[in-house]
Design an enzyme around this catalytic site. Structure first.
Site, PDB file in Angstrom:
ATOM      1  N   ASP A 170     -17.268  -4.429  -6.222  1.00  0.00           N
ATOM      2  CA  ASP A 170     -18.690  -4.139  -6.040  1.00  0.00           C
ATOM      3  C   ASP A 170     -19.265  -3.420  -7.261  1.00  0.00           C
ATOM      4  OD1 ASP A 170     -17.355  -1.777  -5.762  1.00  0.00           O
ATOM      5  OD2 ASP A 170     -18.337  -1.148  -3.916  1.00  0.00           O
ATOM      6  N   LYS A 184     -16.034   5.766 -15.243  1.00  0.00           N
ATOM      7  CA  LYS A 184     -16.233   6.416 -16.536  1.00  0.00           C
ATOM      8  C   LYS A 184     -15.573   5.608 -17.655  1.00  0.00           C
ATOM      9  CE  LYS A 184     -16.579  11.076 -14.586  1.00  0.00           C
ATOM     10  NZ  LYS A 184     -16.053  12.454 -14.612  1.00  0.00           N
ATOM     11  N   THR A 215     -16.448  -5.985   4.937  1.00  0.00           N
ATOM     12  CA  THR A 215     -16.010  -4.710   5.485  1.00  0.00           C
ATOM     13  C   THR A 215     -17.237  -3.837   5.783  1.00  0.00           C
ATOM     14  OG1 THR A 215     -15.908  -3.554   3.370  1.00  0.00           O
ATOM     15  CG2 THR A 215     -13.980  -4.859   3.997  1.00  0.00           C
ATOM     16  N   ASP A 247      -9.998   0.321  -7.466  1.00  0.00           N
ATOM     17  CA  ASP A 247     -10.748   1.451  -8.017  1.00  0.00           C
ATOM     18  C   ASP A 247     -11.452   1.029  -9.305  1.00  0.00           C
ATOM     19  OD1 ASP A 247     -11.581   3.926  -9.115  1.00  0.00           O
ATOM     20  OD2 ASP A 247      -9.980   4.953  -8.039  1.00  0.00           O
ATOM     21  N   PHE A 298     -17.945  -0.927   4.568  1.00  0.00           N
ATOM     22  CA  PHE A 298     -18.486  -0.373   3.334  1.00  0.00           C
ATOM     23  C   PHE A 298     -19.282  -1.424   2.572  1.00  0.00           C
ATOM     24  CE2 PHE A 298     -14.960   2.568   4.152  1.00  0.00           C
ATOM     25  CZ  PHE A 298     -15.609   3.774   3.981  1.00  0.00           C
ATOM     26  N   ASP A 348       4.924   0.780  -4.583  1.00  0.00           N
ATOM     27  CA  ASP A 348       4.164   0.281  -5.729  1.00  0.00           C
ATOM     28  C   ASP A 348       4.296  -1.236  -5.804  1.00  0.00           C
ATOM     29  OD1 ASP A 348       2.992  -0.257  -8.160  1.00  0.00           O
ATOM     30  OD2 ASP A 348       4.586   0.659  -9.358  1.00  0.00           O
ATOM     31  N   GLU A 398       0.855  -1.180   0.000  1.00  0.00           N
ATOM     32  CA  GLU A 398       0.000   0.000   0.000  1.00  0.00           C
ATOM     33  C   GLU A 398       0.896   1.237   0.000  1.00  0.00           C
ATOM     34  OE1 GLU A 398      -2.594   2.391  -0.455  1.00  0.00           O
ATOM     35  OE2 GLU A 398      -3.629   0.529   0.047  1.00  0.00           O
TER      36      GLU A 398
END
Length: 266
Positions: free
Chosen positions: A209, A177, A244, A173, A246, A150, A123
């Site tokens: 998700d 778009k 989690t 992520d 979220f 990285d 991370e």
């Protein structure tokens, strides 16, 4: 989730509205990208795979304390030298790499629930690294190490080929778009790189998700000739992966979550 930690639209510098409203780990976790069309004029060697997107964020006092007190033992410096896993963990055990653990809550719970497996989390976000180090201390974990760098460079320079029992990539992520889809982490070049570091029979577990991204993951992973799907399409959530906060919130709102588990051919 604080606005400062939301993904930015790479073209306009503003928070991506679709991601900003997503009440899931897609907002929390760091994720990867492959350089998009705006970098198309760069020479081939400059078009590199990146496993993260930089976020703004504030390191809390507790996270800073964990970095200072636990970092020397559990935070491994990036190096251009292959790791010796038994020397790193003081034992011989299966090793699993997690790419982009966000704030590290799921990572810590998995390591706690699987004491016979060793874990390395990559991370770049300092608050997340500090948060996971704090969890390591709070839970008394000895089977977890953290690298703040990285993950692609870590793979290339620190992880021996064919050495990993598994790789976790949870809620990268989604880049909602369409013009940003090329920035998604799960694409063929990275997957080909990942499987070279899996041992025969080792697994790659991805979760998202965002259904269009799940469909892309299924297509990309299914096209990798060295991988075999463990399910007919999407997998049931493995018991070791905790829900989690979220994800729980998203499920209550009727949002889906898709797990994909592929194994490297023996």
């Amino acid at each position: 989730m604080q606005d400062s930690n939301r993904p930015l639209d790479a073209e306009d510098g503003l928070p991506d509205a679709a991601t900003a409203s997503a009440p899931t780990d897609a907002v929390e976790a760091h994720s990867g990208q492959i350089d998009g069309p705006d970098l198309g004029n760069l020479p081939p060697h400059a078009r590199t795979i990146r496993s993260y997107v930089m976020r703004a964020g504030r390191t809390t006092e507790a996270q800073a304390k964990a970095l200072a007190e636990l970092g020397p033992r559990f935070l491994m410096p990036y190096q251009e030298q292959l790791l010796d896993f038994p020397a790193t963990f003081g034992r011989t055990a299966p090793v699993v790499l997690e790419i982009g653990f966000g704030m590290g809550d799921a990572t810590a719970k998995i390591a706690e629930g699987q004491p016979d497996t060793d874990y390395i989390g990559c991370e770049v976000h300092e608050p997340g690294v500090g948060a996971l180090l704090k969890q390591i201390g709070d839970r008394g974990l000895s089977n977890l190490r953290v690298i703040r760098h990285d993950a692609v460079m870590v793979l290339e320079n620190m992880i021996p080929p064919g050495s990993l029992a598994g790789i976790h990539i949870f809620f990268p992520d989604p880049w909602h778009k369409k013009r940003h889809n090329k920035r998604r982490l799960i694409q063929s070049p990275l997957v080909a790189k990942l499987v070279t570091h899996l041992a025969p029979g080792g697994y790659l577990h991805c979760a998202t998700d965002w259904e269009p991204y799940a469909q892309q993951m299924l297509e990309v992973l299914g096209a990798e000739p060295t991988l075999v799907n463990t399910a007919e399409g999407y997998a049931e959530k493995p018991a070791y992966r905790p829900l989690t906060k979220f994800e729980n919130r998203g499920l209550k709102l009727g949002h889906g979550v898709w797990d994909l588990v592929f194994r490297k051919k023996a």
